[in-house]
Design an enzyme around this catalytic site. Structure first.
Site, PDB file in Angstrom:
ATOM      1  N   GLY A   1      25.099  -5.159  12.970  1.00 53.94           N
ATOM      2  CA  GLY A   1      23.713  -4.921  13.351  1.00 53.94           C
ATOM      3  C   GLY A   1      23.240  -6.051  14.240  1.00 53.94           C
TER       4      GLY A   1
ATOM      5  N   GLY B   1      20.118  -5.553  16.439  1.00 54.61           N
ATOM      6  CA  GLY B   1      18.903  -5.061  15.794  1.00 54.61           C
ATOM      7  C   GLY B   1      17.877  -6.165  15.592  1.00 54.61           C
TER       8      GLY B   1
ATOM      9  N   MET C   1      16.618  -7.520  12.833  1.00 51.76           N
ATOM     10  CA  MET C   1      17.021  -8.559  11.890  1.00 51.76           C
ATOM     11  C   MET C   1      18.224  -9.329  12.403  1.00 51.76           C
ATOM     12  SD  MET C   1      14.994  -9.028   9.466  1.00 51.76           S
ATOM     13  CE  MET C   1      16.132 -10.189   8.710  1.00 51.76           C
TER      14      MET C   1
ATOM     15  N   ASN D   1      16.302  -6.432  -0.355  1.00 50.72           N
ATOM     16  CA  ASN D   1      15.308  -7.329   0.234  1.00 50.72           C
ATOM     17  C   ASN D   1      15.846  -8.743   0.108  1.00 50.72           C
ATOM     18  OD1 ASN D   1      12.920  -9.127   0.467  1.00 50.72           O
ATOM     19  ND2 ASN D   1      11.804  -7.196   0.607  1.00 50.72           N
TER      20      ASN D   1
ATOM     21  N   HIS E   1       4.437  -0.193   4.785  1.00 48.21           N
ATOM     22  CA  HIS E   1       5.290  -0.647   5.874  1.00 48.21           C
ATOM     23  C   HIS E   1       4.810  -0.065   7.206  1.00 48.21           C
ATOM     24  CE1 HIS E   1       8.180  -1.820   2.700  1.00 48.21           C
ATOM     25  NE2 HIS E   1       8.662  -2.635   3.618  1.00 48.21           N
TER      26      HIS E   1
ATOM     27  N   LYS F   1       9.196   2.754  10.005  1.00 51.94           N
ATOM     28  CA  LYS F   1      10.202   2.578   8.946  1.00 51.94           C
ATOM     29  C   LYS F   1      10.808   3.923   8.578  1.00 51.94           C
ATOM     30  CE  LYS F   1      11.115   0.406   4.473  1.00 51.94           C
ATOM     31  NZ  LYS F   1      12.340  -0.255   5.004  1.00 51.94           N
TER      32      LYS F   1
ATOM     33  N   GLY G   1      13.543   0.310   0.032  1.00 47.28           N
ATOM     34  CA  GLY G   1      14.552  -0.201  -0.888  1.00 47.28           C
ATOM     35  C   GLY G   1      13.987  -1.248  -1.825  1.00 47.28           C
ATOM     36  N   THR G   2      13.042  -2.035  -1.321  1.00 45.45           N
ATOM     37  CA  THR G   2      12.418  -3.059  -2.160  1.00 45.45           C
ATOM     38  C   THR G   2      11.580  -2.431  -3.262  1.00 45.45           C
ATOM     39  OG1 THR G   2      12.362  -4.591  -0.301  1.00 45.45           O
ATOM     40  CG2 THR G   2      10.891  -5.064  -2.142  1.00 45.45           C
TER      41      THR G   2
END
Length: 269
Positions: free
Chosen positions: A10, A13, A15, A122, A154, A158, A164-165
Site C-alpha cells: 500500500g 496510499g 497511510m 487501528n 468517519h 470511507k 474496523g475500530t
C-alpha cells in the site's frame, strides 16, 4: 543503534505515504521499498516493476512488512504468501474491512509459516487505551444494568461500515460482559446487545465513542483522531512490538499496558 528495515504494502496510499514521511525523518527505521496493486518499488536498487516477482528477494532484506492497503490489496498480499515460500517474517496488517475468512486465512498462514503477525484494525495506542478503560468500566456498569453502545464517525469516502475500530471496541467490550455485538438495529434494543452505529460525512479522520447508558446517568469514553500521522506513528510502534514476539498470530488485545509503556519509552525500537 539498531535500524529496522521496512516494506510497505500500500506504498502509494494515504497511510503508506504517511509512514514513508515518518521513516524518512527517523534514525531507527529505513524503507526498503513497497508494493501496490500491480507494482513493486525497490528503493534500494531504484527498480520499479509491474509485478511482484522480486518480492521474495526484497523481503529477505527487510525486518518487518507493514500492510496498509485495501481489502483487494491485502488479498493480493495473502495470495502471494500462500503461493510463495516466504516464512518467519514479522507482518503488521493495518488494513481494515477484511472479512472473517480473510482474517482466519492470515492466522492459519502465521501458524504454517511461523510469521509474527499482528492484525491491527487501528494502530493508535490511544484507541487501545480506550478499549482497556472501557472493558474495566463495562465490568462494573453491566452489573448496574447499563446499556452499552459504540458510535463511530468517519469521512464520506470511507469504504467499510462499521469501521474496523468500532468492531474491535464493541467486540472487546462485549466479551467482557458476555454479550453479542449488533449492527443495523431495526427493532427494540435487546438486553444481550452491544450495538454499533456509523456516521459518514465530511473529512472526519475518525471518532469513536463507547457510551454507557444508565437510567439516571451516562458515561462516555471517546477517542478522536486529529490526523493520519497518529496512525503512522502507532504503526511503527506496533511494528517494533510484533518484531519481538514469538511466531504466531496476535491481535491488539495482546498488547498489554506494560508493553505500551515500553513501546513509548523505546519508540518502537
Amino acid at each position: 543503534m539498531t535500524i529496522n528495515r521496512v516494506w510497505i504494502n500500500g506504498l502509494s496510499g494515504r497511510m503508506g505515504l504517511e509512514i514513508q514521511t515518518l521513516i524518512a525523518s527517523s534514525e531507527r527505521w529505513e524503507l526498503v521499498g513497497g508494493t501496490s496493486i500491480g507494482e513493486l518499488v525497490d528503493r534500494e536498487s531504484g527498480v520499479t516493476e509491474g509485478d511482484w516477482k522480486r518480492l521474495p528477494e526484497c523481503l529477505n532484506r527487510t525486518d518487518v512488512l507493514i500492510d496498509f492497503s485495501a481489502p483487494a490489496g491485502n488479498a493480493d498480499l495473502l495470495k502471494f504468501f500462500q503461493e510463495s515460500s516466504v516464512k518467519e517474517k514479522a507482518v503488521l496488517i493495518g488494513t481494515t474491512g477484511l472479512t472473517a475468512d480473510q482474517r482466519q486465512a492470515w492466522k492459519r498462514l502465521a501458524e504454517e509459516r511461523r510469521l509474527r503477525l499482528l492484525l491491527a484494525p487501528n494502530t493508535s495506542l490511544g484507541v487501545l487505551l480506550t478499549l482497556k478503560v472501557s472493558q474495566q468500566l463495562a465490568g462494573v456498569l453491566n452489573k448496574l444494568d447499563f446499556d452499552i453502545e459504540v458510535v463511530e464517525s468517519h469521512h464520506r469516502a470511507k469504504i467499510d461500515a462499521p469501521s474496523g475500530t468500532a468492531k474491535f471496541l464493541a467486540e472487546g467490550v462485549a466479551r467482557t460482559v458476555d454479550k453479542q455485538t449488533i449492527y443495523g438495529r431495526t427493532g427494540k434494543r435487546q438486553p444481550h446487545e452491544v450495538g454499533m452505529a456509523s456516521v459518514r460525512g465530511g473529512s472526519v479522520f475518525g471518532e469513536h465513542e463507547i457510551r454507557f447508558l444508565g437510567d439516571n446517568e451516562e458515561l462516555v469514553v471517546s477517542h478522536r483522531a486529529l490526523s493520519r500521522t497518529l496512525f503512522a506513528q502507532g504503526a511503527l510502534l506496533l511494528a517494533g512490538w510484533v518484531m519481538t514476539r514469538n511466531p504466531g498470530p496476535y491481535g491488539l488485545e495482546d498488547v498489554s499496558l506494560e508493553d505500551m509503556l515500553k513501546l513509548l519509552e523505546n519508540k518502537g525500537a
